[in-house]
Design an enzyme around this catalytic site. Structure first.
Site, PDB file in Angstrom:
ATOM      1  N   LYS A   1     -15.692  -4.091  11.213  1.00 61.49           N
ATOM      2  CA  LYS A   1     -15.182  -3.485  10.146  1.00 61.49           C
ATOM      3  C   LYS A   1     -16.231  -1.993  10.069  1.00 61.49           C
ATOM      4  O   LYS A   1     -15.592  -1.012   9.532  1.00 61.49           O
ATOM      5  CB  LYS A   1     -15.990  -4.319   8.926  1.00 61.49           C
ATOM      6  CG  LYS A   1     -14.699  -5.279   8.347  1.00 61.49           C
ATOM      7  CD  LYS A   1     -15.151  -6.025   7.161  1.00 61.49           C
ATOM      8  CE  LYS A   1     -14.129  -7.178   7.196  1.00 61.49           C
ATOM      9  NZ  LYS A   1     -14.341  -8.080   6.510  1.00 61.49           N
TER      10      LYS A   1
ATOM     11  N   LYS B   1       9.157  -9.704 -18.567  1.00 61.67           N
ATOM     12  CA  LYS B   1       8.556 -10.838 -17.990  1.00 61.67           C
ATOM     13  C   LYS B   1       9.694 -11.647 -17.048  1.00 61.67           C
ATOM     14  O   LYS B   1      10.627 -11.766 -17.317  1.00 61.67           O
ATOM     15  CB  LYS B   1       8.261 -11.849 -19.147  1.00 61.67           C
ATOM     16  CG  LYS B   1       7.524 -13.198 -18.887  1.00 61.67           C
ATOM     17  CD  LYS B   1       7.000 -14.054 -20.165  1.00 61.67           C
ATOM     18  CE  LYS B   1       6.546 -15.413 -19.440  1.00 61.67           C
ATOM     19  NZ  LYS B   1       6.677 -16.228 -20.852  1.00 61.67           N
TER      20      LYS B   1
ATOM     21  N   ASP C   1      -6.096  -6.801  -1.244  1.00 63.74           N
ATOM     22  CA  ASP C   1      -5.534  -6.397  -0.050  1.00 63.74           C
ATOM     23  C   ASP C   1      -3.925  -6.019  -0.263  1.00 63.74           C
ATOM     24  O   ASP C   1      -3.521  -4.868   0.261  1.00 63.74           O
ATOM     25  CB  ASP C   1      -5.611  -7.279   1.047  1.00 63.74           C
ATOM     26  CG  ASP C   1      -7.257  -7.420   1.537  1.00 63.74           C
ATOM     27  OD1 ASP C   1      -7.786  -6.271   1.419  1.00 63.74           O
ATOM     28  OD2 ASP C   1      -7.365  -8.358   2.045  1.00 63.74           O
TER      29      ASP C   1
ATOM     30  N   LYS D   1     -13.419   1.018   9.458  1.00 63.40           N
ATOM     31  CA  LYS D   1     -13.406   1.702   8.359  1.00 63.40           C
ATOM     32  C   LYS D   1     -14.105   3.148   8.252  1.00 63.40           C
ATOM     33  O   LYS D   1     -14.020   3.864   7.573  1.00 63.40           O
ATOM     34  CB  LYS D   1     -14.354   1.197   7.104  1.00 63.40           C
ATOM     35  CG  LYS D   1     -13.773  -0.356   7.049  1.00 63.40           C
ATOM     36  CD  LYS D   1     -12.997  -0.777   5.746  1.00 63.40           C
ATOM     37  CE  LYS D   1     -12.675  -2.272   5.875  1.00 63.40           C
ATOM     38  NZ  LYS D   1     -11.709  -2.379   4.788  1.00 63.40           N
TER      39      LYS D   1
ATOM     40  N   PHE E   1     -19.216  -3.449   2.255  1.00 65.08           N
ATOM     41  CA  PHE E   1     -19.442  -4.935   2.008  1.00 65.08           C
ATOM     42  C   PHE E   1     -18.604  -5.689   2.777  1.00 65.08           C
ATOM     43  O   PHE E   1     -17.328  -5.550   2.978  1.00 65.08           O
ATOM     44  CB  PHE E   1     -19.828  -5.195   0.624  1.00 65.08           C
ATOM     45  CG  PHE E   1     -21.207  -4.879   0.157  1.00 65.08           C
ATOM     46  CD1 PHE E   1     -21.501  -3.467  -0.105  1.00 65.08           C
ATOM     47  CD2 PHE E   1     -22.007  -5.868  -0.205  1.00 65.08           C
ATOM     48  CE1 PHE E   1     -22.512  -3.282  -0.705  1.00 65.08           C
ATOM     49  CE2 PHE E   1     -23.424  -5.662  -0.431  1.00 65.08           C
ATOM     50  CZ  PHE E   1     -23.579  -4.221  -0.757  1.00 65.08           C
TER      51      PHE E   1
ATOM     52  N   ASN F   1      -8.436 -12.077  -7.682  1.00 68.12           N
ATOM     53  CA  ASN F   1      -9.631 -12.747  -7.233  1.00 68.12           C
ATOM     54  C   ASN F   1     -10.800 -13.187  -7.870  1.00 68.12           C
ATOM     55  O   ASN F   1     -11.020 -12.815  -9.204  1.00 68.12           O
ATOM     56  CB  ASN F   1     -10.042 -12.219  -5.866  1.00 68.12           C
ATOM     57  CG  ASN F   1     -10.695 -10.844  -6.005  1.00 68.12           C
ATOM     58  OD1 ASN F   1     -11.835 -10.912  -6.627  1.00 68.12           O
ATOM     59  ND2 ASN F   1     -10.286  -9.727  -5.543  1.00 68.12           N
TER      60      ASN F   1
ATOM     61  N   PRO G   1      -4.233   0.522  -0.594  1.00 74.17           N
ATOM     62  CA  PRO G   1      -4.852   1.585  -0.113  1.00 74.17           C
ATOM     63  C   PRO G   1      -6.294   1.131   0.156  1.00 74.17           C
ATOM     64  O   PRO G   1      -6.618   0.183  -0.690  1.00 74.17           O
ATOM     65  CB  PRO G   1      -4.980   2.734  -1.000  1.00 74.17           C
ATOM     66  CG  PRO G   1      -4.632   2.397  -2.346  1.00 74.17           C
ATOM     67  CD  PRO G   1      -3.644   1.168  -2.393  1.00 74.17           C
ATOM     68  N   ASP G   2      -6.674   1.440   1.511  1.00 76.67           N
ATOM     69  CA  ASP G   2      -8.181   0.803   1.745  1.00 76.67           C
ATOM     70  C   ASP G   2      -9.105   2.021   1.205  1.00 76.67           C
ATOM     71  O   ASP G   2      -9.213   3.242   1.770  1.00 76.67           O
ATOM     72  CB  ASP G   2      -8.425   0.730   3.262  1.00 76.67           C
ATOM     73  CG  ASP G   2      -9.611   0.201   3.382  1.00 76.67           C
ATOM     74  OD1 ASP G   2     -10.674   0.691   2.959  1.00 76.67           O
ATOM     75  OD2 ASP G   2      -9.791  -0.662   4.578  1.00 76.67           O
ATOM     76  N   ILE G   3      -9.956   1.646   0.097  1.00 78.37           N
ATOM     77  CA  ILE G   3     -10.678   2.696  -0.669  1.00 78.37           C
ATOM     78  C   ILE G   3     -11.942   2.947   0.261  1.00 78.37           C
ATOM     79  O   ILE G   3     -12.212   4.288   0.277  1.00 78.37           O
ATOM     80  CB  ILE G   3     -11.099   2.043  -2.153  1.00 78.37           C
ATOM     81  CG1 ILE G   3      -9.953   1.838  -2.687  1.00 78.37           C
ATOM     82  CG2 ILE G   3     -11.789   3.301  -2.749  1.00 78.37           C
ATOM     83  CD1 ILE G   3     -10.102   0.881  -4.005  1.00 78.37           C
TER      84      ILE G   3
HETATM   85  N1  CTP Z   1     -12.244  -2.402   1.042  1.00 78.40           N
HETATM   86  C1  CTP Z   1     -11.547  -1.314   0.234  1.00 78.40           C
HETATM   87  N2  CTP Z   1     -10.363  -1.214  -0.152  1.00 78.40           N
HETATM   88  C2  CTP Z   1      -9.465  -2.308   0.404  1.00 78.40           C
HETATM   89  C3  CTP Z   1      -9.916  -3.329   1.091  1.00 78.40           C
HETATM   90  C4  CTP Z   1     -11.484  -3.511   1.054  1.00 78.40           C
HETATM   91  O1  CTP Z   1     -12.258  -0.483  -0.073  1.00 78.40           O
HETATM   92  N3  CTP Z   1      -8.254  -2.274   0.115  1.00 78.40           N
HETATM   93  C5  CTP Z   1     -13.736  -2.476   0.984  1.00 78.40           C
HETATM   94  C6  CTP Z   1     -14.456  -3.478   0.253  1.00 78.40           C
HETATM   95  O2  CTP Z   1     -14.965  -3.186  -0.938  1.00 78.40           O
HETATM   96  C7  CTP Z   1     -15.364  -3.754   1.270  1.00 78.40           C
HETATM   97  C8  CTP Z   1     -14.923  -3.428   2.625  1.00 78.40           C
HETATM   98  O3  CTP Z   1     -13.605  -2.725   2.492  1.00 78.40           O
HETATM   99  O4  CTP Z   1     -16.568  -3.039   0.902  1.00 78.40           O
HETATM  100  C9  CTP Z   1     -14.602  -4.699   3.211  1.00 78.40           C
HETATM  101  O5  CTP Z   1     -13.761  -5.338   2.618  1.00 78.40           O
HETATM  102  P1  CTP Z   1     -13.121  -6.792   3.045  1.00 78.40           P
HETATM  103  O6  CTP Z   1     -12.155  -7.503   2.150  1.00 78.40           O
HETATM  104  O7  CTP Z   1     -14.270  -7.760   3.655  1.00 78.40           O
HETATM  105  O8  CTP Z   1     -12.490  -6.552   4.490  1.00 78.40           O
HETATM  106  P2  CTP Z   1     -10.819  -6.276   4.406  1.00 78.40           P
HETATM  107  O9  CTP Z   1     -10.739  -4.863   5.142  1.00 78.40           O
HETATM  108  O10 CTP Z   1      -9.954  -6.636   3.607  1.00 78.40           O
HETATM  109  O11 CTP Z   1     -10.774  -7.273   5.957  1.00 78.40           O
HETATM  110  P3  CTP Z   1     -10.606  -8.707   5.896  1.00 78.40           P
HETATM  111  O12 CTP Z   1      -9.963  -9.325   4.645  1.00 78.40           O
HETATM  112  O13 CTP Z   1      -9.471  -8.867   7.029  1.00 78.40           O
HETATM  113  O14 CTP Z   1     -11.801  -9.477   6.206  1.00 78.40           O
END
Ligand code: CTP
Length: 396
Positions: free
Chosen positions: A338, A286, A276, A342, A324, A208, A304-306
């Site tokens: 969130k 390749k 995500d 979270k 954030f 991104n 994974p959601d860190i």
């Molecule tokens: N984050 C994370 N790991 C992920 C996705 C997000 O740690 N796999 C953290 C980001 O660093 C940020 C927060 O979660 O601090 C919110 O990220 P955001 O992208 O806004 O939220 P998402 O959970 O991805 O929700 P959405 O994309 O549906 O808004």
């Protein structure tokens, strides 16, 4: 503060008279001012009034043999704790940004090895001129503090940013620069920043546009307050702030592993724009064009959601976990959602529907279980300071 002193450079402008009050106010706080008046400044205030208030000789000329034998311009610029340019005209900032030295004030600025603080004051159009903004950026990149001017009706009748800040704020900024706040000394803070990069094959990836700038600025503000900062960063093209420990990662899974490895920490701040999803499988070779007309499809797996993982860490959850959220609509609703989902303590949310992305300025709202607090609209580095101040308070 009784042993601190500043070198105050007063340049030409209607706001110059406020510097006299500033000298008096600083004196009350125990800070001595030694003053240089530029030629233009002398149209607005006199060396006599300056000397009467500062209790010191006021310096005006570069090649005054008497002055040079008493105190040369080099010593003048170094036998001080801080150099303050107030009001700072477009002219002096242009000279300083470009290394020009043709009078005592600009020579002292070039010769000093001390921190310099500029308090700009000028017409709104001058302040907003790209040349002035370029110079401000250069001065900041060189390590100077350049205050944002106040907004309001100007002496010339126009409205906008360009007014010299009130003396009370000038005094506060100067006292802060003289006695930096080290309230985060001894605290370990882990911060993630930048994008992640998820490989498709040896030459392609999905990612991104995150530049990492806000996260790096927060790392710098926390470091300035004395914190031990571990900055876990995805691929970006900016330099890390001095004194922080940089851990470079590429994928979300590497970022999670590095975040867990960096614990224990007093605070964890998740600024990274974590991808995500990642391609469900990474090809060792390749991928080749198939040459057919069928749409190409790719399976994705969720990353994974860190933030969630650290918020719910079984044995080493930091005292303060911050996420954030950049939102284009319904900021409050999404941020509150969130926060709950979270399991973190704060969500710092900003509205990116306007010109925030890639721009100079930002404004954020800090959501916690006890409510919401909005910041003023400021530069991204001042936003970082605003956040760091709240973190310092929460960890104290
Ligand atoms: N984050 C994370 N790991 C992920 C996705 C997000 O740690 N796999 C953290 C980001 O660093 C940020 C927060 O979660 O601090 C919110 O990220 P955001 O992208 O806004 O939220 P998402 O959970 O991805 O929700 P959405 O994309 O549906 O808004």
């Amino acid at each position: 503060m009784s042993d601190r002193s500043i070198l105050l450079i007063i340049t030409g402008g209607v706001a110059a008279f406020k510097s006299l009050e500033l000298i008096r106010e600083l004196g009350r706080a125990g800070v001595k001012s030694r003053v240089i008046l530029t030629k233009a400044a002398q149209e607005f205030v006199t060396p006599l009034s300056v000397s009467a208030l500062s209790g010191e000789k006021c310096f005006t000329e570069l090649f005054d043999l008497n002055d040079e034998s008493e105190m040369g311009h080099i010593e003048l610029s170094r036998s001080t704790d801080l150099v303050v340019v107030c009001p700072a005209s477009a002219d002096i900032m242009g000279k300083a940004a470009n290394g020009l030295a043709n009078d005592l004030a600009s020579t002292a600025l070039l010769a000093t090895d001390k921190q310099v603080l500029y308090a700009p004051a000028m017409n709104v159009r001058m302040w907003q001129h790209p040349a002035v903004q370029r110079n401000v950026e250069t001065l900041r990149a060189d390590g100077a503090i350049v205050l944002e001017p106040d907004e309001g009706v100007m002496a010339c009748g126009e409205f906008g940013p360009g007014r010299l800040p009130e003396v009370s704020r000038l005094k506060e900024e100067i006292l802060f620069a003289l006695a930096p706040d080290k309230s985060l000394a001894g605290k370990h803070i882990v911060i993630t920043a930048g994008p992640t990069r998820e490989p498709i094959d040896p030459v392609r990836y999905i990612s991104n546009h995150s530049s990492g700038r806000q996260g790096y600025a927060i790392a710098a503000s926390l470091r300035a307050k004395g914190a031990d900062v571990t900055l876990i960063s995805g691929p970006v093209s900016i330099a890390p702030p001095d004194g922080v420990e940089l851990v470079k990662v590429e994928t979300a899974r590497e970022m999670l592993a590095a975040s867990e490895a960096a614990l224990p920490a007093n605070a964890f701040i998740s600024v990274a724009a974590v991808a995500d999803w990642r391609p469900a499988s990474e090809s060792d070779t390749k991928l080749k064009l198939k040459g057919g007309e069928e749409p190409v499809t790719m399976a994705f797996a969720e990353n994974p959601d860190i933030l969630k993982a650290i918020s719910n860490h079984a044995s080493q959850r930091p005292d303060l976990v911050i996420g954030f959220a950049a939102e284009t609509h319904e900021l409050h609703k999404h941020a509150q959602g969130k926060l709950a989902r979270k399991g973190c303590d704060w969500i710092i949310a900003n509205d990116v529907s306007g010109d925030v992305m890639g721009g100079e300025n930002n404004e954020v709202t800090l959501f916690s279980k006890s409510g919401a607090e909005a910041s003023p609209r400021m530069t991204k580095s001042r936003i970082a300071d605003w956040i760091a101040e709240r973190i310092a308070k929460a960890l104290s």
